[in-house]
Scaffold this active site. Structure first.
Site, PDB file in Angstrom:
ATOM      1  N   ASP A  75       9.285   2.802   1.530  1.00  0.00           N
ATOM      2  CA  ASP A  75       8.108   3.533   2.007  1.00  0.00           C
ATOM      3  C   ASP A  75       7.971   3.242   3.504  1.00  0.00           C
ATOM      4  O   ASP A  75       7.483   2.186   3.902  1.00  0.00           O
ATOM      5  CB  ASP A  75       6.877   3.062   1.228  1.00  0.00           C
ATOM      6  N   PHE A  91       0.856  -1.192   0.000  1.00  0.00           N
ATOM      7  CA  PHE A  91       0.000   0.000   0.000  1.00  0.00           C
ATOM      8  C   PHE A  91       0.888   1.238   0.000  1.00  0.00           C
ATOM      9  O   PHE A  91       1.754   1.384   0.862  1.00  0.00           O
ATOM     10  CB  PHE A  91      -0.937   0.039   1.218  1.00  0.00           C
ATOM     11  N   LYS A 126       2.766   9.953   8.520  1.00  0.00           N
ATOM     12  CA  LYS A 126       2.102   9.512   9.758  1.00  0.00           C
ATOM     13  C   LYS A 126       2.721  10.039  11.054  1.00  0.00           C
ATOM     14  O   LYS A 126       2.404  11.137  11.495  1.00  0.00           O
ATOM     15  CB  LYS A 126       2.030   7.984   9.749  1.00  0.00           C
TER      16      LYS A 126
HETATM   17  C1  LIG Z   1       2.999   2.353   3.830  1.00  0.00           C
HETATM   18  C2  LIG Z   1       2.071   3.483   3.501  1.00  0.00           C
HETATM   19  N1  LIG Z   1       2.368   4.298   2.480  1.00  0.00           N
HETATM   20  C3  LIG Z   1       1.591   5.340   2.159  1.00  0.00           C
HETATM   21  C4  LIG Z   1       0.428   5.601   2.842  1.00  0.00           C
HETATM   22  C5  LIG Z   1      -0.444   6.755   2.450  1.00  0.00           C
HETATM   23  O1  LIG Z   1      -0.321   7.764   3.369  1.00  0.00           O
HETATM   24  P1  LIG Z   1      -1.404   8.975   3.387  1.00  0.00           P
HETATM   25  O2  LIG Z   1      -2.713   8.390   3.755  1.00  0.00           O
HETATM   26  O3  LIG Z   1      -0.846   9.924   4.412  1.00  0.00           O
HETATM   27  O4  LIG Z   1      -1.405   9.568   2.021  1.00  0.00           O
HETATM   28  C6  LIG Z   1       0.072   4.773   3.922  1.00  0.00           C
HETATM   29  C7  LIG Z   1      -1.171   5.003   4.675  1.00  0.00           C
HETATM   30  O5  LIG Z   1      -1.693   4.141   5.333  1.00  0.00           O
HETATM   31  C8  LIG Z   1       0.915   3.684   4.251  1.00  0.00           C
HETATM   32  O6  LIG Z   1       0.613   2.848   5.261  1.00  0.00           O
END
Ligand SMILES: Cc1ncc(COP(=O)(O)O)c(C=O)c1O
Length: 381
Positions: free
Chosen positions: A209, A123, A238
Site C-alpha cells: 500500500d 492504515f 494521494k
Molecule cells: C497508506 C494509506 N492507505 C490508504 C489510505 C486511504 O486513502 P483514501 O483516504 O484516499 O481512501 C490512506 C490515507 O491516508 C493511507 O495513508
C-alpha cells in the site's frame, strides 16, 4: 455529518507551499493536504492540464476505450515494473481492488476462506474491507461485523509473518512500506526483502500500500525501490493526482490477470480528466527532478532537526524517509496543532508525534521556516 472536526480556518487560495485563508493570511503547508499536493498548490502545469482537458472531455465511461487512461496505465506500469492497472478514485478503492484480487488468487488455488495478513498500527482506508484490514481499533470501532478475514501481525517483525507459514488459508500479505498514519514507522532495511521471500515460498501475494509513500514522497517514485523487490500488487492514490481524485491498483504476473470483464469496476475511475492530470504529475516529477529535491530537502530537514533537537529532553525520536518525517515527543503534544496554526504553519499530530509531509517542491528557505517554527513550538510545549 460530523465525522470531521476541522480547525477554525478556511483556505481559499493556494500557490506552491502556501495557502491563503479567508482573511488573506498566508500559511506554510507542511502537510500537503495529507500527502496529496506533492507538486504544491495550483502548480501551473497541473492547472493548465486540468483546464485544457476540462475543455476537451471530462467523462465517457469504461464501456469505451479511454486514451489518457491507456497512456497513464502504460506509463505507470513501465515506471513501477508492473503489468496491469485498475483505476479508482481514492486510496481505499485502490486497496479494495487489491483485496479482491487477493481473494481471486485464493479461490484460484481452491482456498475457500482466504486470509490476508496485515500489520498492527497499519492504515488502509475507511471502506468496510479496508478498515477491516487496518490494524487500528479506533478506525474499526462501532463497525462490526468486520470483513473477514484479516490477521494482524506486528509490523517489522519477520517472525510474526513466518508464524503463519503453515496456515493454508493465507493468500497475501498487505503492508505499507512505511506506516504513515501511525506516525512514520520505518521498518528495518531488509524487512520487505524478507517478507517477499516468504510470500514467494508460500505462493502468497505481496501487496504494498503506497497510497501515502508513493509518487515521490520518500525520495523514490515508489518506496519499495529502497528494497530489491517488486510487489505483486501496488496501490497508489494521494500524490498521483496532486489533488485530483484518483487511485490505482497495479499488479504483476498472475495477480495482474485475475480481474476479467465484469469482475470489478468504477463509474468515475480512470476518467480522462483524472488520468490526464496524473500523466502531467508524472511528467513534472521527471522534468523538474522532483525526486532529487525530495531527497535533498528530506536530508536537510532531518539533519537540521537532529542537530537542533539533540539536547531536547522532550524529543524521543526523529524518523524520516525523504519528505515523510515525524518527531516523537515524550508527552502528548496535541496542543501543538493549534499552536502551529497560530504561527501559520500546517502540520499533523499523530499520538505523541509531530508529523510532516511537506510538498516535494519545498525549498531551503521554506524548510528553515518549518524547522525554526517547530523547534520553538517544542520549546514551549
Ligand atoms: C497508506 C494509506 N492507505 C490508504 C489510505 C486511504 O486513502 P483514501 O483516504 O484516499 O481512501 C490512506 C490515507 O491516508 C493511507 O495513508
Amino acid at each position: 455529518m460530523s465525522n470531521y472536526a476541522p480547525l477554525e480556518v478556511t483556505f481559499v487560495k493556494g500557490k506552491g507551499c502556501y495557502l491563503t485563508d479567508t482573511k488573506g493570511e498566508q500559511y506554510l503547508d507542511a502537510l500537503s493536504g495529507v500527502g496529496v499536493v506533492g507538486l504544491g498548490h495550483c502548480h501551473q502545469d497541473i492547472t493548465h492540464a486540468i483546464q485544457t482537458q476540462a475543455g476537451e472531455l471530462l467523462h465517457t465511461s469504461n464501456w469505451y476505450r479511454i486514451q489518457h487512461q491507456e497512456t497513464l496505465a502504460k506509463k505507470l506500469c513501465q515506471l513501477a515494473n508492473m503489468d496491469t492497472v485498475f483505476f479508482g478514485n481514492s486510496g481505499a478503492e485502490a486497496n479494495e481492488a487489491a483485496i479482491k484480487i487477493a481473494r481471486l488468487h485464493g479461490h484460484a488455488n481452491h482456498i475457500d476462506n482466504p486470509i490476508i495478513l496485515t500489520a498492527n498500527q497499519s492504515f488502509h482506508g475507511r471502506t468496510m474491507a479496508t478498515l477491516s484490514a487496518t490494524g487500528n481499533a479506533k478506525v474499526q470501532n462501532g463497525f462490526a461485523p468486520l470483513v473477514s478475514e484479516f490477521i494482524h501481525v506486528d509490523f517489522d517483525d519477520i517472525d510474526a509473518i513466518k508464524a503463519h507459514a503453515n496456515n493454508a488459508n493465507v493468500v497475501a500479505v498487505m503492508l505499507e512500506p512505511i506506516q504513515g498514519e501511525s506516525g512514520v514507522i520505518i521498518p528495518a532495511n531488509d524487512y520487505l526483502n524478507q517478507v517477499q521471500a516468504i510470500c514467494q515460498t508460500n505462493d502468497w501475494l505481496l501487496i504494498l500500500d503506497e497510497v501515502q509513500t508513493g509518487i515521490g514522497r520518500t525520495g523514490k517514485l515508489f518506496a519499495y525501490e529502497y528494497n530489491s523487490i517488486t510487489p505483486d500488487i501496488l496501490t497508489l492514490a494521494k500524490g498521483l493526482g496532486n489533488g485530483m481524485p484518483i487511485g490505482a491498483c497495479l499488479a504483476k504476473g498472475k495477480a495482474g490477470r485475475l480481474f476479467q470483464p465484469g469482475s470489478h469496476g468504477s463509474t468515475f475511475g480512470g476518467n480522462p480528466l483524472a488520468c490526464k492530470t496524473a500523466l502531467t504529475v508524472l511528467e513534472v516529477i521527471e522534468k523538474d527532478d522532483i525526486l532529487n529535491n525530495a531527497i535533498q530537502m528530506g536530508e536537510y530537514l532531518l539533519s537540521s532537526f537532529k542537530s537542533k533537537l539533540e539536547n531536547s529532553s522532550k524529543v524521543l525520536e526523529i524518523r524520516a524517509k525523504g519528505l515523510m518525517l515525524a518527531i516523537e515527543l515524550n508527552q502528548d503534544c496535541s496542543s501543538l496543532l493549534n499552536a502551529a496554526l497560530d504561527k501559520k504553519l500546517l502540520l499533523n499530530i499523530t499520538g505523541q508525534s509531530i508529523r510532516l509531509l511537506p510538498p516535494l517542491i519545498i525549498n531551503k528557505a521554506e524548510a528553515d521556516t518549518i524547522i525554526n517554527t517547530i523547534c520553538a513550538l517544542i520549546d514551549d510545549v
